[in-house]
Design a protein around this motif. Structure first.
Motif, mmCIF file in Angstrom:
data_model
loop_
_atom_site.group_PDB
_atom_site.id
_atom_site.type_symbol
_atom_site.label_atom_id
_atom_site.label_comp_id
_atom_site.label_asym_id
_atom_site.label_seq_id
_atom_site.Cartn_x
_atom_site.Cartn_y
_atom_site.Cartn_z
ATOM 1 N N SER A 158 107.968 60.368 -11.191
ATOM 2 C CA SER A 158 106.929 61.386 -11.293
ATOM 3 C C SER A 158 105.631 60.965 -10.611
ATOM 4 C CB SER A 158 106.642 61.699 -12.765
ATOM 5 O OG SER A 158 107.773 62.274 -13.394
ATOM 6 N N GLY A 166 99.768 65.389 -4.821
ATOM 7 C CA GLY A 166 98.751 65.357 -5.864
ATOM 8 C C GLY A 166 97.350 65.165 -5.330
ATOM 9 N N MET A 196 100.892 71.566 -8.174
ATOM 10 C CA MET A 196 99.990 70.516 -8.647
ATOM 11 C C MET A 196 98.569 71.056 -8.818
ATOM 12 S SD MET A 196 101.706 67.868 -9.331
ATOM 13 C CE MET A 196 100.229 66.935 -9.763
ATOM 14 N N PRO A 320 104.387 66.025 -11.907
ATOM 15 C CA PRO A 320 104.932 67.084 -11.057
ATOM 16 C C PRO A 320 106.328 67.478 -11.515
ATOM 17 C CG PRO A 320 105.031 64.960 -9.946
ATOM 18 C CD PRO A 320 104.251 64.746 -11.204
ATOM 19 N N ARG A 345 109.278 69.543 -6.056
ATOM 20 C CA ARG A 345 109.213 68.392 -5.154
ATOM 21 C C ARG A 345 110.503 67.599 -5.274
ATOM 22 N NH1 ARG A 345 105.434 68.502 -1.189
ATOM 23 N NH2 ARG A 345 104.506 66.491 -0.696
#
Length: 355
Positions: A158, A166, A196, A320, A345
Protein backbone atom coordinates in the motif's frame (compact mmCIF):
# COMPACT_ATOMS: atom_id res chain seq x y z
CA UNK A 1 30.76 -2.67 5.34
CA UNK A 2 31.57 -4.79 2.33
CA UNK A 3 29.41 -4.18 -0.72
CA UNK A 4 27.30 -7.24 -1.41
CA UNK A 5 25.33 -5.46 -4.12
CA UNK A 6 28.32 -4.68 -6.34
CA UNK A 7 28.72 -8.37 -7.17
CA UNK A 8 25.10 -9.46 -7.34
CA UNK A 9 23.07 -9.79 -10.47
CA UNK A 10 19.91 -7.75 -10.39
CA UNK A 11 16.88 -9.44 -11.89
CA UNK A 12 14.33 -7.29 -13.64
CA UNK A 13 11.84 -7.00 -16.43
CA UNK A 14 12.72 -4.65 -19.29
CA UNK A 15 11.39 -3.35 -22.58
CA UNK A 16 13.86 -3.80 -25.44
CA UNK A 17 12.17 -1.52 -27.99
CA UNK A 18 9.20 0.79 -28.56
CA UNK A 19 6.77 -2.13 -28.60
CA UNK A 20 6.99 -1.77 -24.83
CA UNK A 21 6.82 -5.53 -24.30
CA UNK A 22 8.50 -6.47 -21.03
CA UNK A 23 10.51 -9.64 -20.49
CA UNK A 24 13.10 -10.93 -18.00
CA UNK A 25 16.39 -9.07 -17.94
CA UNK A 26 19.52 -9.39 -15.78
CA UNK A 27 21.87 -6.49 -15.06
CA UNK A 28 24.25 -5.14 -12.43
CA UNK A 29 23.55 -2.31 -10.06
CA UNK A 30 26.43 -0.11 -9.02
CA UNK A 31 28.40 -0.60 -5.82
CA UNK A 32 26.97 0.76 -2.58
CA UNK A 33 28.86 4.00 -2.00
CA UNK A 34 29.27 5.76 1.33
CA UNK A 35 25.96 7.65 1.11
CA UNK A 36 23.96 4.90 -0.57
CA UNK A 37 21.26 2.51 0.56
CA UNK A 38 20.69 -0.88 -1.08
CA UNK A 39 17.02 -1.85 -1.00
CA UNK A 40 15.49 -5.26 -1.58
CA UNK A 41 12.37 -4.36 -3.53
CA UNK A 42 9.21 -6.04 -2.30
CA UNK A 43 6.63 -4.07 -4.28
CA UNK A 44 6.43 -1.62 -7.18
CA UNK A 45 3.38 0.34 -8.30
CA UNK A 46 2.42 0.55 -11.96
CA UNK A 47 2.20 4.13 -13.20
CA UNK A 48 1.17 5.51 -16.59
CA UNK A 49 4.76 6.74 -16.90
CA UNK A 50 5.70 3.07 -17.28
CA UNK A 51 3.52 2.92 -20.38
CA UNK A 52 4.84 6.19 -21.80
CA UNK A 53 8.53 5.37 -21.53
CA UNK A 54 8.48 1.67 -22.32
CA UNK A 55 6.76 2.63 -25.60
CA UNK A 56 8.97 5.65 -26.30
CA UNK A 57 6.02 7.98 -25.98
CA UNK A 58 8.25 11.01 -25.43
CA UNK A 59 10.92 9.99 -27.94
CA UNK A 60 13.75 9.70 -25.39
CA UNK A 61 13.54 6.10 -24.19
CA UNK A 62 16.84 4.31 -23.68
CA UNK A 63 16.66 0.55 -24.09
CA UNK A 64 16.80 -1.88 -22.41
CA UNK A 65 14.42 0.05 -20.17
CA UNK A 66 13.40 -1.18 -16.71
CA UNK A 67 10.38 0.90 -15.59
CA UNK A 68 8.91 1.52 -12.14
CA UNK A 69 9.12 4.52 -9.81
CA UNK A 70 6.72 3.61 -7.02
CA UNK A 71 9.13 1.45 -5.05
CA UNK A 72 8.79 -0.07 -1.60
CA UNK A 73 11.14 -2.49 0.06
CA UNK A 74 13.53 -3.37 2.85
CA UNK A 75 17.03 -2.01 3.46
CA UNK A 76 19.62 -4.74 2.90
CA UNK A 77 22.81 -2.66 3.10
CA UNK A 78 23.87 0.90 3.94
CA UNK A 79 26.96 2.93 3.14
CA UNK A 80 29.43 4.06 5.78
CA UNK A 81 28.02 7.61 6.01
CA UNK A 82 24.37 6.61 6.25
CA UNK A 83 22.79 7.11 9.67
CA UNK A 84 19.14 7.73 8.73
CA UNK A 85 18.53 4.09 7.83
CA UNK A 86 19.63 0.67 9.01
CA UNK A 87 19.36 -2.85 7.65
CA UNK A 88 15.80 -4.09 7.98
CA UNK A 89 14.11 -0.69 7.73
CA UNK A 90 11.08 -0.38 5.47
CA UNK A 91 11.70 2.32 2.86
CA UNK A 92 10.37 3.76 -0.35
CA UNK A 93 11.83 5.39 -3.46
CA UNK A 94 9.88 7.69 -5.75
CA UNK A 95 10.27 9.32 -9.13
CA UNK A 96 13.85 10.60 -8.85
CA UNK A 97 17.10 9.28 -7.40
CA UNK A 98 19.50 12.20 -7.72
CA UNK A 99 19.69 15.98 -8.07
CA UNK A 100 22.33 18.69 -7.86
CA UNK A 101 21.80 19.17 -4.07
CA UNK A 102 23.00 22.75 -4.46
CA UNK A 103 20.33 24.88 -6.19
CA UNK A 104 17.67 26.83 -4.30
CA UNK A 105 15.10 24.07 -4.81
CA UNK A 106 17.37 21.31 -3.56
CA UNK A 107 18.31 23.46 -0.57
CA UNK A 108 14.58 23.77 0.22
CA UNK A 109 14.09 20.01 -0.20
CA UNK A 110 12.06 20.58 -3.37
CA UNK A 111 14.40 18.46 -5.45
CA UNK A 112 11.70 17.61 -7.97
CA UNK A 113 12.22 21.15 -9.29
CA UNK A 114 16.04 20.97 -9.39
CA UNK A 115 17.22 23.35 -12.10
CA UNK A 116 20.45 21.53 -12.89
CA UNK A 117 20.02 17.76 -13.03
CA UNK A 118 17.11 15.93 -11.51
CA UNK A 119 17.74 12.26 -12.33
CA UNK A 120 14.66 10.12 -12.88
CA UNK A 121 14.42 6.73 -11.20
CA UNK A 122 14.36 5.02 -14.58
CA UNK A 123 15.52 6.12 -18.03
CA UNK A 124 17.57 8.90 -16.45
CA UNK A 125 21.28 9.58 -16.89
CA UNK A 126 23.08 9.52 -13.54
CA UNK A 127 26.26 11.36 -12.58
CA UNK A 128 28.48 8.51 -13.76
CA UNK A 129 26.75 8.30 -17.13
CA UNK A 130 24.82 5.12 -16.37
CA UNK A 131 21.16 4.84 -17.34
CA UNK A 132 18.95 4.45 -14.30
CA UNK A 133 16.75 1.37 -14.05
CA UNK A 134 13.57 1.27 -12.03
CA UNK A 135 11.55 -0.83 -9.66
CA UNK A 136 10.51 -3.74 -11.85
CA UNK A 137 13.61 -5.37 -10.41
CA UNK A 138 14.89 -7.27 -7.40
CA UNK A 139 16.82 -4.45 -5.71
CA UNK A 140 17.96 -0.87 -6.17
CA UNK A 141 20.87 1.24 -4.89
CA UNK A 142 19.97 4.86 -4.10
CA UNK A 143 21.56 7.83 -2.31
CA UNK A 144 19.95 7.97 1.11
CA UNK A 145 18.59 11.50 0.52
CA UNK A 146 16.06 10.07 -1.93
CA UNK A 147 14.84 7.24 0.30
CA UNK A 148 11.84 7.53 2.58
CA UNK A 149 11.16 5.69 5.80
CA UNK A 150 7.92 3.74 5.79
CA UNK A 151 6.46 2.93 9.22
CA UNK A 152 6.64 -0.77 10.05
CA UNK A 153 2.86 -1.00 10.45
CA UNK A 154 2.18 0.46 7.00
CA UNK A 155 1.82 -2.37 4.44
CA UNK A 156 4.57 -2.08 1.83
CA UNK A 157 2.18 -2.94 -1.00
CA UNK A 158 0.00 0.00 0.00
CA UNK A 159 2.97 2.31 0.47
CA UNK A 160 4.35 1.90 -3.05
CA UNK A 161 1.72 4.00 -4.91
CA UNK A 162 2.19 6.86 -2.47
CA UNK A 163 5.62 7.53 -4.00
CA UNK A 164 4.09 8.85 -7.24
CA UNK A 165 0.30 8.81 -7.30
CA UNK A 166 0.06 9.93 -3.68
CA UNK A 167 2.62 12.72 -3.66
CA UNK A 168 1.49 14.01 -7.07
CA UNK A 169 -1.83 15.11 -5.57
CA UNK A 170 -0.76 15.69 -1.95
CA UNK A 171 1.97 18.19 -2.83
CA UNK A 172 -0.23 20.73 -4.69
CA UNK A 173 -3.03 20.26 -2.17
CA UNK A 174 -0.71 21.45 0.59
CA UNK A 175 0.87 24.18 -1.56
CA UNK A 176 -2.53 25.67 -2.42
CA UNK A 177 -3.91 25.22 1.11
CA UNK A 178 -6.49 22.63 0.15
CA UNK A 179 -6.31 21.26 3.68
CA UNK A 180 -8.82 23.71 5.18
CA UNK A 181 -11.79 21.84 6.68
CA UNK A 182 -15.12 22.91 5.25
CA UNK A 183 -13.74 24.06 1.89
CA UNK A 184 -14.96 22.37 -1.28
CA UNK A 185 -12.82 20.30 -3.67
CA UNK A 186 -13.66 18.88 -7.07
CA UNK A 187 -11.66 15.95 -8.46
CA UNK A 188 -11.62 15.41 -12.21
CA UNK A 189 -10.93 11.77 -13.07
CA UNK A 190 -11.13 8.83 -10.70
CA UNK A 191 -8.05 6.75 -11.47
CA UNK A 192 -4.85 6.16 -9.53
CA UNK A 193 -4.27 9.87 -8.84
CA UNK A 194 -7.91 10.88 -8.56
CA UNK A 195 -8.86 8.33 -5.95
CA UNK A 196 -5.91 9.44 -3.81
CA UNK A 197 -7.04 13.07 -4.12
CA UNK A 198 -10.45 11.97 -2.83
CA UNK A 199 -8.88 10.16 0.13
CA UNK A 200 -6.69 13.14 1.04
CA UNK A 201 -9.59 15.54 0.61
CA UNK A 202 -11.79 13.59 2.99
CA UNK A 203 -8.96 13.35 5.52
CA UNK A 204 -8.54 17.16 5.30
CA UNK A 205 -12.25 17.62 6.05
CA UNK A 206 -13.20 18.95 2.61
CA UNK A 207 -16.57 18.71 0.90
CA UNK A 208 -15.70 16.41 -1.97
CA UNK A 209 -17.20 16.32 -5.46
CA UNK A 210 -16.06 13.78 -8.06
CA UNK A 211 -16.37 14.98 -11.66
CA UNK A 212 -16.53 12.22 -14.26
CA UNK A 213 -17.67 11.89 -17.85
CA UNK A 214 -19.86 8.87 -17.10
CA UNK A 215 -21.83 7.31 -14.27
CA UNK A 216 -19.79 4.08 -14.25
CA UNK A 217 -17.85 5.06 -11.13
CA UNK A 218 -20.63 6.85 -9.27
CA UNK A 219 -21.34 4.08 -6.77
CA UNK A 220 -17.64 3.56 -6.01
CA UNK A 221 -17.03 7.29 -5.61
CA UNK A 222 -19.87 7.76 -3.15
CA UNK A 223 -19.82 4.52 -1.16
CA UNK A 224 -16.31 3.10 -1.44
CA UNK A 225 -14.33 6.36 -1.42
CA UNK A 226 -16.76 8.52 0.55
CA UNK A 227 -17.21 11.41 -1.88
CA UNK A 228 -20.04 13.78 -0.96
CA UNK A 229 -21.26 14.34 -4.48
CA UNK A 230 -20.86 12.89 -7.99
CA UNK A 231 -21.34 15.08 -11.06
CA UNK A 232 -21.44 13.79 -14.64
CA UNK A 233 -19.40 16.45 -16.42
CA UNK A 234 -20.92 15.62 -19.81
CA UNK A 235 -24.36 16.56 -18.44
CA UNK A 236 -24.72 20.32 -18.97
CA UNK A 237 -27.61 20.63 -16.53
CA UNK A 238 -25.64 18.97 -13.73
CA UNK A 239 -22.66 21.21 -14.44
CA UNK A 240 -24.78 24.37 -14.45
CA UNK A 241 -26.22 23.38 -11.07
CA UNK A 242 -22.70 23.30 -9.63
CA UNK A 243 -21.55 26.68 -11.00
CA UNK A 244 -19.30 28.65 -8.62
CA UNK A 245 -19.52 25.92 -5.98
CA UNK A 246 -15.88 24.78 -5.63
CA UNK A 247 -12.91 26.38 -3.92
CA UNK A 248 -10.46 23.99 -5.57
CA UNK A 249 -10.24 21.50 -8.41
CA UNK A 250 -7.60 18.80 -8.88
CA UNK A 251 -7.55 17.75 -12.54
CA UNK A 252 -6.05 14.26 -12.87
CA UNK A 253 -7.44 13.45 -16.34
CA UNK A 254 -4.79 12.30 -18.80
CA UNK A 255 -6.91 12.54 -21.94
CA UNK A 256 -7.84 15.71 -23.79
CA UNK A 257 -10.85 17.53 -22.37
CA UNK A 258 -12.38 21.02 -22.34
CA UNK A 259 -11.38 23.31 -19.49
CA UNK A 260 -13.95 26.12 -19.62
CA UNK A 261 -16.80 23.98 -18.18
CA UNK A 262 -14.66 23.05 -15.18
CA UNK A 263 -13.42 26.61 -14.66
CA UNK A 264 -17.06 27.70 -14.36
CA UNK A 265 -17.38 25.55 -11.24
CA UNK A 266 -14.79 27.57 -9.32
CA UNK A 267 -15.71 30.26 -6.84
CA UNK A 268 -14.09 33.68 -7.00
CA UNK A 269 -10.39 33.19 -6.33
CA UNK A 270 -10.68 29.47 -6.93
CA UNK A 271 -7.74 27.30 -7.98
CA UNK A 272 -7.54 24.51 -10.58
CA UNK A 273 -4.41 22.37 -10.37
CA UNK A 274 -3.48 20.23 -13.37
CA UNK A 275 -1.54 17.05 -12.57
CA UNK A 276 -2.44 15.08 -15.70
CA UNK A 277 -0.80 15.47 -19.10
CA UNK A 278 -3.38 16.13 -21.83
CA UNK A 279 -1.91 17.05 -25.22
CA UNK A 280 -3.05 20.66 -24.84
CA UNK A 281 -4.65 23.04 -22.38
CA UNK A 282 -7.12 25.57 -23.83
CA UNK A 283 -9.59 27.87 -22.12
CA UNK A 284 -11.10 31.29 -22.78
CA UNK A 285 -9.36 34.18 -21.02
CA UNK A 286 -12.69 35.12 -19.43
CA UNK A 287 -12.73 31.75 -17.63
CA UNK A 288 -9.57 32.86 -15.87
CA UNK A 289 -9.92 36.61 -15.52
CA UNK A 290 -13.54 36.85 -14.42
CA UNK A 291 -13.50 35.67 -10.83
CA UNK A 292 -9.72 36.01 -10.36
CA UNK A 293 -9.16 32.29 -10.86
CA UNK A 294 -5.84 30.48 -10.91
CA UNK A 295 -4.63 27.56 -13.01
CA UNK A 296 -1.52 25.83 -11.72
CA UNK A 297 0.52 22.76 -12.60
CA UNK A 298 2.32 20.28 -10.41
CA UNK A 299 4.60 17.26 -10.76
CA UNK A 300 5.19 14.95 -7.76
CA UNK A 301 6.99 16.62 -4.83
CA UNK A 302 10.22 17.17 -2.95
CA UNK A 303 11.69 15.00 -0.23
CA UNK A 304 10.26 17.15 2.59
CA UNK A 305 6.68 16.98 1.35
CA UNK A 306 7.04 13.28 0.56
CA UNK A 307 8.12 12.51 4.13
CA UNK A 308 5.21 14.58 5.44
CA UNK A 309 2.76 12.75 3.15
CA UNK A 310 3.93 9.30 4.28
CA UNK A 311 3.56 10.36 7.93
CA UNK A 312 0.10 11.79 7.20
CA UNK A 313 -1.01 8.59 5.51
CA UNK A 314 0.30 6.51 8.38
CA UNK A 315 -1.41 8.67 11.01
CA UNK A 316 -4.75 8.69 9.17
CA UNK A 317 -4.58 5.11 7.85
CA UNK A 318 -4.84 6.28 4.24
CA UNK A 319 -4.20 3.40 1.87
CA UNK A 320 -4.64 3.38 -1.90
CA UNK A 321 -7.03 0.84 -3.39
CA UNK A 322 -4.74 -1.64 -5.10
CA UNK A 323 -4.72 -4.81 -7.18
CA UNK A 324 -1.61 -6.84 -6.37
CA UNK A 325 -0.20 -8.73 -9.35
CA UNK A 326 2.80 -10.95 -10.13
CA UNK A 327 5.58 -9.62 -12.36
CA UNK A 328 4.63 -11.94 -15.23
CA UNK A 329 1.29 -10.09 -15.44
CA UNK A 330 3.03 -6.73 -16.03
CA UNK A 331 2.36 -6.58 -19.79
CA UNK A 332 -1.34 -7.25 -19.29
CA UNK A 333 -1.43 -4.67 -16.50
CA UNK A 334 0.00 -1.99 -18.79
CA UNK A 335 -2.61 -2.82 -21.43
CA UNK A 336 -5.36 -2.62 -18.84
CA UNK A 337 -3.97 0.67 -17.58
CA UNK A 338 -4.24 2.11 -21.09
CA UNK A 339 -7.88 1.01 -21.13
CA UNK A 340 -8.41 2.45 -17.62
CA UNK A 341 -9.35 -0.99 -16.43
CA UNK A 342 -7.90 -0.83 -12.92
CA UNK A 343 -9.37 -0.07 -9.49
CA UNK A 344 -7.26 1.90 -8.74
CA UNK A 345 -3.56 1.02 -8.85
CA UNK A 346 -1.70 -2.10 -9.87
CA UNK A 347 1.11 -3.07 -7.51
CA UNK A 348 3.62 -5.73 -8.52
CA UNK A 349 4.55 -8.26 -5.85
CA UNK A 350 8.25 -8.26 -6.69
CA UNK A 351 9.37 -10.22 -3.66
CA UNK A 352 7.21 -13.27 -4.32
CA UNK A 353 7.07 -13.35 -8.11
CA UNK A 354 10.39 -12.13 -9.51
CA UNK A 355 12.62 -15.17 -9.45
Amino acid sequence: MSSLSANEDCLGWAARDASGVLSPYSFNRGAVRSDDVSIKITHCGVCYADVAWTRNGLGDSKYPLVPGHEIAGIVQEVGSNVNRFKVGDHVGVGTYVNSCRDCEYCNNEEEVNCVKRRVSTFNGVDDDGTITKGGYSSYIVVHDRYCFRIPDDHPLASAAPLLCAGITVYSPMIRHKMNQPGKSLGVIGLGGLGHMAVKFGKAFGLNLTVLSTSTSKKEEALTLLGADKFVVSSDQEQMKAEAKSLDFIIDTAAGDHPFDPYMSLLKTGGVLVLVGFPSEVKFHPASLNIGMKTVSGSNTGGTKSTREMIDFCSAHKIYPNIEVIPIHYANEALERLIKRDVRYRFVIDIENSLK
